[in-house]
Design an enzyme around this catalytic site. Structure first.
Site, PDB file in Angstrom:
ATOM      1  N   HIS A 106      -5.162   0.252  -5.290  1.00  0.00           N
ATOM      2  CA  HIS A 106      -6.225   0.300  -4.705  1.00  0.00           C
ATOM      3  C   HIS A 106      -6.637   1.626  -4.484  1.00  0.00           C
ATOM      4  O   HIS A 106      -5.447   2.849  -4.159  1.00  0.00           O
ATOM      5  CB  HIS A 106      -6.078  -0.595  -3.159  1.00  0.00           C
ATOM      6  N   SER A 150      -9.628  -7.847   4.396  1.00  0.00           N
ATOM      7  CA  SER A 150     -10.123  -7.823   5.326  1.00  0.00           C
ATOM      8  C   SER A 150     -11.707  -6.234   4.320  1.00  0.00           C
ATOM      9  O   SER A 150     -11.715  -5.616   3.739  1.00  0.00           O
ATOM     10  CB  SER A 150     -10.493  -6.250   6.769  1.00  0.00           C
ATOM     11  N   TYR A 158       0.562  -1.467  -0.288  1.00  0.00           N
ATOM     12  CA  TYR A 158      -0.650  -0.314  -0.693  1.00  0.00           C
ATOM     13  C   TYR A 158       1.098   1.563   0.604  1.00  0.00           C
ATOM     14  O   TYR A 158       0.582   2.177  -0.916  1.00  0.00           O
ATOM     15  CB  TYR A 158      -0.981   0.018   1.192  1.00  0.00           C
ATOM     16  N   ASP A 176     -10.574  -9.639  -3.710  1.00  0.00           N
ATOM     17  CA  ASP A 176      -9.767  -9.460  -2.868  1.00  0.00           C
ATOM     18  C   ASP A 176     -10.392 -10.259  -1.836  1.00  0.00           C
ATOM     19  O   ASP A 176     -10.597  -9.815  -0.553  1.00  0.00           O
ATOM     20  CB  ASP A 176     -10.693  -7.823  -2.813  1.00  0.00           C
TER      21      ASP A 176
HETATM   22 ZN    ZN Z   1      -7.434  -2.802  -1.007  1.00  0.00          ZN
END
Ligand code: ZN
Length: 397
Positions: free
Chosen positions: A203, A297, A138, A293
């Site tokens: 993302h 979570s 990320y 995905d």
């Molecule tokens: Zn994501």
């Protein structure tokens, strides 16, 4: 259990089914061997070949699904250590009709690591699936194994791109335009040198910037929009509208198939609504994909960014989305299945995946005609599900 590992697939004769080939649908049979589709036609003369027979009467054969984003080692953690999600097992993918997948780290690239991701991908390959990974994280500068994105991609066979790089999200590192340009350039060169896609899986969160950071890269560099594969575009109506504009500008967009009633109530738009809307607004079918995905979570935050709910992404969401696109939205199966077969295979530069043609990899689903329930699954020419029963293959399934 141990016999499956590293054993070669023998000859497999699939009989009695309708086949969704390249552009046509016909009743016929298929012969697989060496992990490939060797022959396909209305009637095959197998003679005395020592082939196992799989009766797929009453079924339609479609390609195994290609899932461009799954958190195979688990993800999450946004609510503390106890909210880290469990890792995926072989049976999760098989039950969901997924035969090719790309694993990624998520928000947590501290306790979830690239070595663990690679080890899990290799485990899934030993068990019969085709699994790749994204290097990176990320956060930008991204985590890498060897020190740079291009080195990871050139020297490590399973790394096909970089991701999930987060933008427009409170969990991202808020990368600058120049940081994104450098990252995409490294992925591009790494892809060129290794013959891989060099995809940057992005993302996209629910912050106001939406897809503008990617447009900025394309505007201020020679990196095309097609280097990026932005996901979660169906997380709210504003982002979907921006994603539709972005796809009409030449980019590809990805919808997350995993969702929950709570997320839908909070604005998430399920694939069954997002795909027809995108097509109606002029997005070409070959610029839309779905990913699961899986094992991410699915956190819900309140207006202050506090976690108020958490569920886990599911690998079987892709097949459910395809089914809903046919049954509820009335799309032809050929169109409904493209976002999880040939389109992601093309984006990932995997020409032998996502299509049923002679010479392609023998990754095949037999779906019951009418209900589209999964009856058999073949991966690399080897049946991993027969008559709805998953073959024992994972040690811990
Ligand atoms: Zn994501």
């Amino acid at each position: 259990m141990i016999s499956r590992i590293q054993s070669n697939a023998g000859l497999l004769h699939i009989k009695g089914a309708e086949i969704l080939g390249g552009d046509s649908r016909f009743n016929g049979e298929m012969l697989c061997g060496g992990g490939k589709i060797l022959a396909m036609g209305p009637e095959l003369s197998i003679g005395k070949l020592p082939a196992e027979t799989l009766d797929a009467g009453g079924c339609i054969l479609v390609p195994g699904l290609v899932d461009g984003l799954a958190h195979i080692t688990g993800g999450g953690g946004e609510g503390g250590f106890a909210t880290r999600t469990p890792e995926m097992q072989l049976a999760d993918a098989v039950a969901g009709g997924v035969t090719t997948l790309v694993g990624a780290l998520g928000t947590d690239a501290v306790t979830q690591t690239l070595p663990a991701l690679l080890a899990k991908a290799r485990a899934l390959r030993e068990q019969g699936l085709t699994c790749f990974c994204y290097t990176g994280s990320y956060q930008v500068p991204v985590r890498t194994l060897l020190g740079a994105i291009d080195e990871d991609m050139v020297l490590i066979d399973l790394f096909v791109g970089v991701g999930e790089v987060a933008i427009s999200d409170h969990r991202s590192s808020h990368p600058s335009r120049d940081e994104l340009i450098r990252l995409a350039a490294q992925a591009r060169v790494g892809g060129l040198l290794s013959g891989k896609a060099g995809t940057v899986m992005v993302h996209v969160g629910d912050a106001p910037g939406m897809l503008d950071p990617l447009r900025e890269v394309a505007r201020h560099s020679s990196i095309p929009l097609t280097q990026f594969w932005p996901t979660h575009i169906n997380r709210n109506a504003d982002l979907l509208a921006d994603g539709i504009r972005y796809a009409r500008e030449g980019g590809s967009i990805d919808f997350t198939a995993s969702t929950t009633d709570e997320l839908i109530a909070a604005g998430d738009i399920p694939c069954v609504e997002a795909l027809p809307r995108a097509l109606a607004e002029g997005v070409p079918l070959e610029r839309v994909t779905f990913t699961s995905d899986g094992h991410a979570s699915l956190p819900r935050f309140d207006a202050q960014g506090c976690l108020v709910g958490l569920q886990v992404g599911r690998m079987d969401s892709l097949l459910k989305a395809v089914r809903a696109c046919v049954e509820v939205a009335g799309l032809p199966l050929e169109d409904a299945i493209a976002p999880v077969t040939r389109t992601p295979a093309t984006l990932l530069k995997l020409p032998h995946k996502g299509r049923l043609t002679v010479g392609a990899d023998a990754d095949i689903l037999a779906l019951e005609t009418g209900t589209l329930e999964l009856r058999h699954l073949v991966a690399g020419g080897r049946p991993l599900m027969r008559d709805g029963r998953i073959e024992p293959g994972g040690y811990f399934d």
